[in-house]
Scaffold this motif. Structure first.
Motif, short mmCIF file in Angstrom:
data_model
loop_
_atom_site.label_atom_id
_atom_site.label_comp_id
_atom_site.label_asym_id
_atom_site.label_seq_id
_atom_site.Cartn_x
_atom_site.Cartn_y
_atom_site.Cartn_z
N ALA A 125 -5.83 25.01 25.51
CA ALA A 125 -6.93 24.38 24.82
C ALA A 125 -6.89 22.91 24.45
O ALA A 125 -7.78 22.25 24.61
CB ALA A 125 -6.80 25.07 23.33
N LEU A 126 -5.49 22.44 24.21
CA LEU A 126 -5.35 21.15 24.09
C LEU A 126 -5.57 20.22 25.41
O LEU A 126 -6.22 19.14 25.29
CB LEU A 126 -3.82 20.83 23.89
N ALA A 127 -5.30 20.66 26.61
CA ALA A 127 -5.48 20.07 27.65
C ALA A 127 -7.03 20.14 28.18
O ALA A 127 -7.70 19.09 28.60
CB ALA A 127 -4.78 21.03 29.04
N SER A 128 -7.73 21.46 27.71
CA SER A 128 -9.10 21.33 27.83
C SER A 128 -9.91 20.25 26.92
O SER A 128 -10.81 19.56 27.60
CB SER A 128 -9.64 22.72 27.66
N LEU A 129 -9.54 20.13 26.00
CA LEU A 129 -10.11 19.19 24.83
C LEU A 129 -9.53 17.65 25.36
O LEU A 129 -10.60 16.76 25.07
CB LEU A 129 -9.54 19.40 23.38
N GLY B 264 -8.08 29.62 26.26
CA GLY B 264 -7.84 28.03 25.74
C GLY B 264 -8.40 27.11 26.73
O GLY B 264 -8.83 26.23 26.22
N ALA B 265 -8.66 27.32 27.94
CA ALA B 265 -9.37 26.47 28.69
C ALA B 265 -11.00 26.49 28.75
O ALA B 265 -11.51 25.67 29.22
CB ALA B 265 -8.98 27.00 30.19
N ARG B 266 -11.42 27.15 27.77
CA ARG B 266 -12.80 27.08 27.54
C ARG B 266 -13.15 26.39 26.37
O ARG B 266 -14.41 26.43 25.96
CB ARG B 266 -13.54 28.46 27.24
N PHE B 267 -12.37 25.28 25.94
CA PHE B 267 -12.78 24.34 24.79
C PHE B 267 -13.43 23.19 25.29
O PHE B 267 -13.21 22.13 24.29
CB PHE B 267 -11.24 24.23 23.85
#
Length: 363
Positions: free
Chosen positions: A42-46, A246-249
């Motif tokens: 999620a952090l990587a996606s953001l 998490g990758a969907r953020f």
């Protein structure tokens, strides 16, 4: 995006998730392989990193998850279910109560749309609720974050409450077996394919999840398979699922995420308050203990609450059965009523006025 590029993106997502999981594991945080992977991806996606999982891979995850959830059922559960009928009935009414309270919180405090609020309010596991909510058209990012915060908060708070308030002491978990053999794995693959076909033919909601879950539950309850999956299988599934969620953020800001997290933790405490009140009431009118009812009704994840029961020395079959019933109601019954409710509230289709031209077309 080419298939080669999609696979590279998927492996990058898993690598980021693995790094987060290892950090969570070293820090002693709850659900490291699921929540650690989810947090890191999620952090990587953001941050704009090229992480993500294609739809076919997500559907494969749903099928595997359904088979694994069905493994929570066993002949032991079937043998004792008659003794637990009063609390099982109460658990269904409790499900309605806590979902009602939580979805009001989600709409009024979190400002969610109706579908997202309803699925955010269901006290199911992070994975199945996110998958079902996506199928119904909910906001996946908000839904995922809300359930992740709820599960993590419950998993931290409930054992602490039982330890320091009820005086229970954690015990070392007992490793059971035997584990899957090649015959079991082959049978489970057949089970997954049969469940997938059944769910598609009969139009089950989120049939990639619910079809395999139903067939797997039947297979395990009848004792055709009574071995357990290897811990590595559970870790890989949690790592893959957490990384995918998490990758969907992408598209969200850190400020939006922080607000949702804070309010979602508040919702978890509201739900725990309702759970404690209902558990105290049921312990007075049934033979079940207050501590066992807390774990059985607690709005945490299926596997996580069973693990907590094992570690606290509380009957895991009792806890598993109540969570299994709640899962079945949420996965199979609720989407049907929800679909009918939305259909009734949808504006009726406007019937075109009949003209000589379309009258000739009918003929």
């Amino acid at each position: 995006m080419t298939s080669y590029g999609a696979m590279l993106r998927f492996f990058l997502t898993l690598l980021v998730g693995l790094m987060g999981s290892l950090l969570f594991k070293l820090a002693g945080l709850p659900l490291p392989w699921l929540l650690g992977a989810l947090s890191a991806s999620a952090l990587a996606s953001l941050a704009g990193a090229p992480v993500g999982v294609t739809k076919p891979i997500r559907l494969c995850i749903m099928v595997i998850l359904g088979v694994m959830l069905g493994g929570a059922f066993s002949p032991e559960v079937l043998a004792h279910i008659g003794e637990w009928i009063p609390t099982l009935i109460a658990a269904v009414f409790y499900l309605g109560l806590i979902t009602f309270v939580a979805q009001i919180y989600c709409r009024k405090i979190l400002g969610m749309d109706r579908i997202t609020a309803i699925f955010s309010g269901f006290p199911g596991g992070l994975s199945e609720m996110t998958l079902l909510g996506e199928e119904a058209g909910a906001n996946v990012q908000a839904l995922t974050l809300t359930h992740a915060c709820r599960v993590a908060t419950i998993l931290l708070a409930i054992p602490l409450f039982l330890t320091y308030w009820a005086g229970l002491e954690p015990i070392a978990p007992i490793q059971t077996g035997p584990f899957w053999n090649l015959q079991d794995i082959a049978f489970l693959i057949i089970t997954a394919l049969a469940g997938l076909g059944l769910g598609r033919v009969f139009g089950f909601p989120a049939h990639h999840l619910t079809g395999p879950l139903l067939i797997s539950a039947i297979v395990h309850t009848t004792g055709l398979i009574d071995n357990e999956p290897y811990d590595l299988v559970k870790i890989i599934l949690q790592l893959t699922l957490g990384s995918a969620l998490g990758a969907r953020f992408s598209g969200y800001s850190f400020r939006q995420i922080g607000r949702i997290m804070l309010l979602a933790v508040g919702m978890a405490f509201v739900m725990m308050g309702v759970t404690l009140l209902v558990s105290a009431l049921l312990s007075q009118i049934t033979d079940a203990s207050f501590e066992a009812l807390i774990l059985a009704l607690s709005p945490g994840g299926f596997a996580e609450m069973t693990l907590a029961a094992l570690s606290m020395g509380i009957d895991p079959a009792f806890v598993t059965t109540h969570h299994a019933l709640r899962l079945l109601v949420i996965v199979f019954i609720v989407p049907v009523f929800l679909a009918r409710l939305l259909k009734k509230q949808a504006p009726p289709e406007k019937i075109p006025e009949e003209t000589p031209e379309n009258r000739r077309e009918k003929l």
